[in-house]
Write a protein that holds these residues in place. Structure first.
Motif, PDB file in Angstrom:
ATOM      1  N   VAL A  39       0.846  -1.190   0.000  1.00 37.32           N
ATOM      2  CA  VAL A  39       0.000   0.000   0.000  1.00 37.32           C
ATOM      3  C   VAL A  39       0.882   1.241   0.000  1.00 37.32           C
ATOM      4  CG1 VAL A  39      -0.173  -0.061   2.525  1.00 37.32           C
ATOM      5  CG2 VAL A  39      -1.866   1.215   1.206  1.00 37.32           C
ATOM      6  N   GLN A  40       0.469   2.231  -0.766  1.00 38.74           N
ATOM      7  CA  GLN A  40       1.183   3.506  -0.827  1.00 38.74           C
ATOM      8  C   GLN A  40       0.239   4.629  -0.406  1.00 38.74           C
ATOM      9  OE1 GLN A  40       2.886   4.146  -4.720  1.00 38.74           O
ATOM     10  NE2 GLN A  40       3.814   2.113  -4.794  1.00 38.74           N
ATOM     11  N   GLY A  41       0.785   5.585   0.332  1.00 39.05           N
ATOM     12  CA  GLY A  41      -0.001   6.749   0.727  1.00 39.05           C
ATOM     13  C   GLY A  41      -1.153   6.421   1.648  1.00 39.05           C
ATOM     14  N   LEU A  42      -0.918   5.521   2.601  1.00 38.73           N
ATOM     15  CA  LEU A  42      -1.972   5.131   3.545  1.00 38.73           C
ATOM     16  C   LEU A  42      -2.198   6.226   4.580  1.00 38.73           C
ATOM     17  CD1 LEU A  42      -3.831   2.798   4.646  1.00 38.73           C
ATOM     18  CD2 LEU A  42      -1.919   2.227   6.161  1.00 38.73           C
ATOM     19  N   VAL A  43      -3.463   6.509   4.860  1.00 43.52           N
ATOM     20  CA  VAL A  43      -3.851   7.416   5.946  1.00 43.52           C
ATOM     21  C   VAL A  43      -4.887   6.670   6.779  1.00 43.52           C
ATOM     22  CG1 VAL A  43      -4.829   9.643   6.592  1.00 43.52           C
ATOM     23  CG2 VAL A  43      -3.455   9.442   4.501  1.00 43.52           C
ATOM     24  N   MET A  44      -4.534   6.372   8.036  1.00 49.57           N
ATOM     25  CA  MET A  44      -5.393   5.529   8.863  1.00 49.57           C
ATOM     26  C   MET A  44      -5.485   6.088  10.276  1.00 49.57           C
ATOM     27  SD  MET A  44      -4.940   1.465   9.704  1.00 49.57           S
ATOM     28  CE  MET A  44      -3.498   1.714  10.755  1.00 49.57           C
ATOM     29  N   PRO A  45      -6.690   6.186  10.839  1.00 51.98           N
ATOM     30  CA  PRO A  45      -6.817   6.641  12.226  1.00 51.98           C
ATOM     31  C   PRO A  45      -6.105   5.684  13.176  1.00 51.98           C
ATOM     32  CG  PRO A  45      -8.954   6.647  11.113  1.00 51.98           C
ATOM     33  CD  PRO A  45      -8.006   5.916  10.219  1.00 51.98           C
ATOM     34  N   ALA A  46      -5.397   6.231  14.134  1.00 58.82           N
ATOM     35  CA  ALA A  46      -4.705   5.403  15.128  1.00 58.82           C
ATOM     36  C   ALA A  46      -5.643   5.168  16.303  1.00 58.82           C
ATOM     37  CB  ALA A  46      -3.414   6.081  15.573  1.00 58.82           C
ATOM     38  N   ASP A  47      -6.756   4.479  16.034  1.00 58.89           N
ATOM     39  CA  ASP A  47      -7.753   4.252  17.079  1.00 58.89           C
ATOM     40  C   ASP A  47      -7.865   2.765  17.400  1.00 58.89           C
ATOM     41  OD1 ASP A  47      -9.105   3.197  14.918  1.00 58.89           O
ATOM     42  OD2 ASP A  47     -10.482   4.876  14.707  1.00 58.89           O
ATOM     43  N   PHE A  48      -8.692   2.454  18.405  1.00 61.22           N
ATOM     44  CA  PHE A  48      -8.808   1.076  18.881  1.00 61.22           C
ATOM     45  C   PHE A  48      -9.377   0.155  17.809  1.00 61.22           C
ATOM     46  CE2 PHE A  48     -10.738  -2.488  21.124  1.00 61.22           C
ATOM     47  CZ  PHE A  48      -9.724  -2.841  22.006  1.00 61.22           C
ATOM     48  N   THR A  49     -10.261   0.680  16.976  1.00 58.37           N
ATOM     49  CA  THR A  49     -10.873  -0.133  15.923  1.00 58.37           C
ATOM     50  C   THR A  49      -9.821  -0.732  15.007  1.00 58.37           C
ATOM     51  OG1 THR A  49     -12.861   1.241  15.949  1.00 58.37           O
ATOM     52  CG2 THR A  49     -12.504  -0.123  14.000  1.00 58.37           C
ATOM     53  N   HIS A  50      -8.788   0.050  14.696  1.00 56.79           N
ATOM     54  CA  HIS A  50      -7.786  -0.395  13.741  1.00 56.79           C
ATOM     55  C   HIS A  50      -6.524  -0.954  14.397  1.00 56.79           C
ATOM     56  CE1 HIS A  50     -10.116   2.755  11.489  1.00 56.79           C
ATOM     57  NE2 HIS A  50     -10.187   1.745  10.655  1.00 56.79           N
ATOM     58  N   LEU A  51      -6.193  -0.472  15.592  1.00 57.97           N
ATOM     59  CA  LEU A  51      -4.912  -0.849  16.194  1.00 57.97           C
ATOM     60  C   LEU A  51      -5.044  -1.545  17.544  1.00 57.97           C
ATOM     61  CD1 LEU A  51      -2.870   2.375  15.343  1.00 57.97           C
ATOM     62  CD2 LEU A  51      -2.912   0.216  14.098  1.00 57.97           C
ATOM     63  N   GLY A  52      -6.267  -1.702  18.031  1.00 56.65           N
ATOM     64  CA  GLY A  52      -6.465  -2.424  19.281  1.00 56.65           C
ATOM     65  C   GLY A  52      -5.767  -1.757  20.455  1.00 56.65           C
ATOM     66  N   ALA A  53      -5.098  -2.580  21.277  1.00 56.48           N
ATOM     67  CA  ALA A  53      -4.469  -2.089  22.504  1.00 56.48           C
ATOM     68  C   ALA A  53      -3.326  -1.120  22.239  1.00 56.48           C
ATOM     69  CB  ALA A  53      -3.967  -3.271  23.330  1.00 56.48           C
ATOM     70  N   LEU A  54      -2.824  -1.090  21.012  1.00 55.47           N
ATOM     71  CA  LEU A  54      -1.743  -0.164  20.678  1.00 55.47           C
ATOM     72  C   LEU A  54      -2.239   1.276  20.586  1.00 55.47           C
ATOM     73  CD1 LEU A  54       1.262   0.024  19.875  1.00 55.47           C
ATOM     74  CD2 LEU A  54       0.563  -0.339  17.503  1.00 55.47           C
ATOM     75  N   ALA A  55      -3.532   1.460  20.329  1.00 53.00           N
ATOM     76  CA  ALA A  55      -4.090   2.797  20.113  1.00 53.00           C
ATOM     77  C   ALA A  55      -3.904   3.735  21.308  1.00 53.00           C
ATOM     78  CB  ALA A  55      -5.566   2.690  19.731  1.00 53.00           C
ATOM     79  N   PRO A  56      -4.218   3.318  22.555  1.00 52.60           N
ATOM     80  CA  PRO A  56      -4.031   4.235  23.689  1.00 52.60           C
ATOM     81  C   PRO A  56      -2.577   4.668  23.868  1.00 52.60           C
ATOM     82  CG  PRO A  56      -5.424   2.380  24.318  1.00 52.60           C
ATOM     83  CD  PRO A  56      -4.855   2.054  22.981  1.00 52.60           C
ATOM     84  N   LEU A  57      -1.642   3.773  23.560  1.00 57.88           N
ATOM     85  CA  LEU A  57      -0.228   4.130  23.679  1.00 57.88           C
ATOM     86  C   LEU A  57       0.142   5.212  22.666  1.00 57.88           C
ATOM     87  CD1 LEU A  57       1.287   0.540  24.070  1.00 57.88           C
ATOM     88  CD2 LEU A  57       0.764   2.188  25.879  1.00 57.88           C
ATOM     89  N   LEU A  58      -0.336   5.046  21.434  1.00 58.33           N
ATOM     90  CA  LEU A  58      -0.047   6.048  20.408  1.00 58.33           C
ATOM     91  C   LEU A  58      -0.748   7.370  20.715  1.00 58.33           C
ATOM     92  CD1 LEU A  58      -0.244   3.868  17.169  1.00 58.33           C
ATOM     93  CD2 LEU A  58       1.801   4.805  18.256  1.00 58.33           C
ATOM     94  N   GLU A  59      -1.964   7.278  21.251  1.00 54.87           N
ATOM     95  CA  GLU A  59      -2.688   8.501  21.609  1.00 54.87           C
ATOM     96  C   GLU A  59      -1.930   9.273  22.685  1.00 54.87           C
ATOM     97  OE1 GLU A  59      -7.107   9.966  23.178  1.00 54.87           O
ATOM     98  OE2 GLU A  59      -6.629   7.831  23.029  1.00 54.87           O
ATOM     99  N   ALA A  60      -1.369   8.553  23.648  1.00 57.91           N
ATOM    100  CA  ALA A  60      -0.584   9.207  24.698  1.00 57.91           C
ATOM    101  C   ALA A  60       0.638   9.912  24.119  1.00 57.91           C
ATOM    102  CB  ALA A  60      -0.150   8.181  25.739  1.00 57.91           C
ATOM    103  N   LEU A  61       1.129   9.410  22.985  1.00 59.55           N
ATOM    104  CA  LEU A  61       2.286  10.021  22.327  1.00 59.55           C
ATOM    105  C   LEU A  61       1.874  11.121  21.352  1.00 59.55           C
ATOM    106  CD1 LEU A  61       4.353   6.790  21.544  1.00 59.55           C
ATOM    107  CD2 LEU A  61       4.724   8.414  23.408  1.00 59.55           C
TER     108      LEU A  61
END
Length: 296
Positions: free
Chosen positions: A101-123
Motif C-alpha cells: 500500500v502507498q499513501g496510507l492514511v489511517m486513524p490510530a484508534d482502537f478499531t484499527h490498532l487495538g491495545a496499541l491505540a491508547p499508547l499512540l494517543e498518549a504520544l
C-alpha cells in the motif's frame, strides 16, 4: 503471390482475433475481480470500499486499486494505491495474502490498532501516514500463521519491519478471546527511528514534570539497572537485551530484536508473574543496535 496475400489476411485476422479476445478477457477478469472485491468487503458488517480505478495484470495476477477509500460507519481509511500480488478468495479470513500500500492514511484508534491505540494517543499520534506491505501464509493443518513480512514506513515516526511465526491460531474461527491461546515463535523486529523515540521522551518528561534530557537519563538508567540486576542473577542474555535497549535510547537510530525460542511460547506465560528477564530467556530474545542506514 496470391498465397502470400491470403496468408497475410489470415495473419491479420488472427492478430485482430487475439487482440479482441485479450480485450474481452481483460474486461471479464476486471469485472470478476471488481465483483470479488466488493463481495469480500461485504462479509464485514458495515464495511464499504470505493476506488477510482481498478487494474488487473492477467499474466502475473496483480490487482491494483487507485485512490482507495475503505469505510465502516464514520471510520475512514484512505490510500493512494493498493496492490494485491496474492490473495486467498476461498476463505472469509484469507489464508494467504501478499500486498503493498502507498499513501496510507489511517486513524490510530482502537478499531484499527487495538491495545496499541491508547499508547499512540498518549504520544500524540492520532493517525498513521505512510507506505506498507504485508505477506503472510496460514497453515490450517498445524494452525500456524507465518507472517513473512509486515512493514510500515511513517516519515514522522519511523520504519518498522516485522516477521514472526504465531501458532495455535484458528483463522477459520477467529475470535478475540481465542488470542489467549496464542503461541509466539521465531521472529524479528527491525525499527529505524524517525521521531517516535523523541515523542516517547517528551511524553515521559511531561508525565514526570521534568526536562526531555532528564527523561532520557531516567529511562536509560532504569534499563541499565535492570541489566545489572540480570547479571547479578546470572541471566546474561537478559542483561545484554536490556543494555541493547538502553544503547538504542542513548542514540535512537536502528534496533533489531529477534526471538528464537526452542518451542513456541504461550502468550499467557507473560501474565503469570514472570519478570522481564525470565520472559527474555523464554523467548531467547536478543537486541542489537545499528546505524539508521544499515542494511541489516
Amino acid at each position: 503471390m496470391k498465397f502470400l496475400g491470403r496468408f497475410s489476411k489470415i495473419l491479420v485476422g488472427f492478430v485482430l482475433f487475439m487482440v479482441l479476445a485479450y480485450g474481452g478477457l481483460q474486461w471479464f477478469v476486471h469485472d470478476q475481480v471488481d465483483k470479488g472485491i466488493h463481495e469480500a468487503v461485504a462479509r464485514i458488517p458495515g464495511m464499504d470500499v470505493k476506488y477510482s480505478r481498478l487494474d488487473v495484470r492477467i499474466f502475473d495476477q496483480t490487482v491494483t486499486l487507485t485512490e482507495v477509500e475503505l469505510s465502516q460507519g464514520a471510520k475512514r481509511i484512505f490510500a493512494d494505491k493498493v496492490e494485491f500480488f496474492d490473495f486467498d478468495e476461498k476463505h472469509s479470513m484469507p489464508h494467504h495474502m501478499r500486498m503493498a500500500v502507498q499513501g496510507l492514511v489511517m486513524p490510530a484508534d482502537f478499531t484499527h490498532l487495538g491495545a496499541l491505540a491508547p499508547l499512540l494517543e498518549a504520544l500524540g499520534v492520532l493517525e498513521l501516514r505512510g507506505d506498507g506491505a504485508l505477506d503472510y501464509a496460514y497453515s490450517p493443518t498445524d494452525k500456524v500463521l507465518h507472517v513473512n513480512d509486515f512493514r510500515f514506513d511513517d516519515k514522522e515516526l519511523g520504519n518498522l519491519e516485522l516477521s514472526i511465526d504465531l501458532s495455535n491460531v484458528d483463522l477459520d474461527d477467529y475470535r478475540m478471546e481465542k488470542l489467549v491461546g496464542l503461541h509466539i515463535g521465531a521472529g524479528s523486529l527491525r525499527f529505524v527511528d524517525a521521531g517516535l523515540v523523541e515523542r516517547i521522551f517528551e511524553t515521559y518528561a511531561r508525565s514526570r514534570n521534568m526536562s526531555r534530557e532528564m527523561a532520557r537519563e531516567v529511562m536509560v538508567g532504569e534499563l541499565e539497572t535492570l541489566a545489572a540486576q540480570a547479571r547479578a542473577e546470572d541471566m546474561e542474555q537478559a542483561a545484554q537485551a536490556y543494555a541493547g535497549l538502553a544503547g538504542f535510547l542513548v542514540e535512537p537510530e536502528g534496533i533489531l530484536v529477534r526471538t528464537d525460542p526452542e518451542q513456541p511460547v504461550p502468550w499467557m506465560y507473560f501474565f503469570m508473574g514472570r519478570n522481564g528477564a525470565e520472559s527474555i530467556n523464554l523467548l531467547n530474545l536478543t537486541v542489537e543496535e545499528f546505524a539508521g542506514e544499515s542494511d541489516q
